[in-house]
Design an enzyme around this catalytic site. Structure first.
Site, PDB file in Angstrom:
ATOM      1  N   ASP A  23       0.559  -1.170   0.224  1.00  0.00           N
ATOM      2  CA  ASP A  23       0.371  -0.131  -0.486  1.00  0.00           C
ATOM      3  C   ASP A  23       0.562   1.106  -0.295  1.00  0.00           C
ATOM      4  O   ASP A  23       2.266   1.028   0.296  1.00  0.00           O
ATOM      5  CB  ASP A  23      -0.749   0.047   1.736  1.00  0.00           C
ATOM      6  CG  ASP A  23      -2.210  -0.594   1.522  1.00  0.00           C
ATOM      7  OD1 ASP A  23      -2.244  -1.802   0.221  1.00  0.00           O
ATOM      8  OD2 ASP A  23      -2.804  -1.365   1.737  1.00  0.00           O
ATOM      9  N   LYS A  24       0.268   2.509  -0.404  1.00  0.00           N
ATOM     10  CA  LYS A  24       0.919   3.894  -0.368  1.00  0.00           C
ATOM     11  C   LYS A  24       1.170   4.167   1.121  1.00  0.00           C
ATOM     12  O   LYS A  24       1.772   4.454   0.999  1.00  0.00           O
ATOM     13  CB  LYS A  24       0.014   5.149  -1.032  1.00  0.00           C
ATOM     14  CG  LYS A  24       0.210   6.120  -1.081  1.00  0.00           C
ATOM     15  CD  LYS A  24      -0.487   7.366  -1.467  1.00  0.00           C
ATOM     16  CE  LYS A  24      -0.114   8.382  -1.064  1.00  0.00           C
ATOM     17  NZ  LYS A  24      -1.102   9.390  -1.472  1.00  0.00           N
TER      18      LYS A  24
END
Length: 304
Positions: A139-140
């Site tokens: 994930d970012k």
């Protein structure tokens, strides 16, 4: 490329605008692209507008001119510093920082890991031309280890390892609350949250089967520090599993309520270890990193 879609309005989508219902049903479509790219829209076989208010049981049909996928030539190389943990002729292992998107997509065409990789001017696999070198994602908001394929042979090999769960991926997280179980195997299905297209959730019907093994490292009444084996790789899996149990991760702005005490904290989730047997060198490759400094500061609250 024009694509055709059809669905029936369920109880989660009724009373919503049609454009909202469509983007919640199909998370890869945005309202702005829908407005610009929709070619035909009917409700119960009659032409309708995107502002229509959905009713339970409505039959929705639309044709959508999907934007073409990015090609490698469309992605600009960028000079971005990367923390390179390991590199040989087949692999590149990166410690991805918090806040960096892995590959370009709608809303994120620069500043991504792929932009940075192209800026290194090195060989990268092109099995997926829109995501050169990318075999898996984190994930970012998650920091930590990600492995990059430098050629197509290593790319296909890594794909097989991930498919067969032969790559060990370990995470550490700081969560709110006293985690009661010393260790636990979490098993359930994860699917898109019908009320919020940005979220995933545990579902009873449908979704994808998921497994996460959690072990407590340390804990107090306020916080727990966890070691996590990611046994399957679903979107937001660790965040969903821990939040569903009542232990949201510190800094999680999607699956946790706001906390004044930790309002400026990044997501306290790090991919700290990654290991697999490498067929090309005929040896086990095992990579590990320390927690980010922001996590170490919060960890002092548990130890003290």
């Amino acid at each position: 490329m024009k694509k055709k879609y059809a669905f029936f309005v369920n109880e989660f989508l009724q009373n919503k605008r049609l454009d909202v219902a469509i983007t919640e049903k199909f998370s890869f479509i945005t309202r702005s692209s829908l407005k610009n790219s929709i070619e035909l829209l009917t409700v119960n076989k009659k032409n309708q507008k995107l502002s229509y208010k959905c009713k339970l049981g409505d039959e929705i049909y639309f044709e959508y001119d999907e934007p073409p996928a990015l090609e490698k030539e469309d992605i600009k190389p960028e000079k971005i510093d990367l923390d390179i943990i390991f590199q040989d002729q087949n692999y590149l292992v990166i410690n991805k920082p918090y806040g960096m998107v892995v590959h370009p997509a709608k809303g994120n065409f620069s500043g991504t890991l792929v932009n940075a990789l192209l800026g290194l001017n090195i060989d990268l696999s092109d099995v997926d031309k829109s995501r050169p070198g990318i075999v898996h994602r984190i994930d970012k908001e998650t920091s930590g280890l990600i492995i990059i394929a430098k050629n197509n042979k290593s790319h296909v090999y890594l794909q097989e390892l991930f498919k067969n769960r032969e790559i060990s991926k370990k995470y550490r997280a700081i969560v709110k609350g006293y985690f009661k179980e010393p260790s636990i195997l979490i098993q359930n299905n994860i699917g898109r949250d019908p009320n919020n297209r940005l979220k995933m959730t545990v579902v009873e019907n449908g979704g994808k089967y998921s497994e996460t093994y959690v072990t407590v490292i340390s804990r107090n009444k306020e916080l727990s520090y966890l070691d996590i084996d990611l046994l399957t790789g679903r979107t937001h899996q660790i965040r969903v599993h821990l939040s569903d149990m009542g232990y949201p991760i510190i800094g999680d702005k999607i699956y946790s309520r706001k906390s004044l005490k930790y309002k400026d904290a990044p997501l306290c989730l790090v991919s700290y270890r990654l290991s697999f047997f490498d067929i090309f060198s005929n040896k086990l490759l095992d990579f590990a990193i320390d927690e980010p400094k922001e996590m170490k500061i919060i960890l002092n609250n548990i130890k003290n």
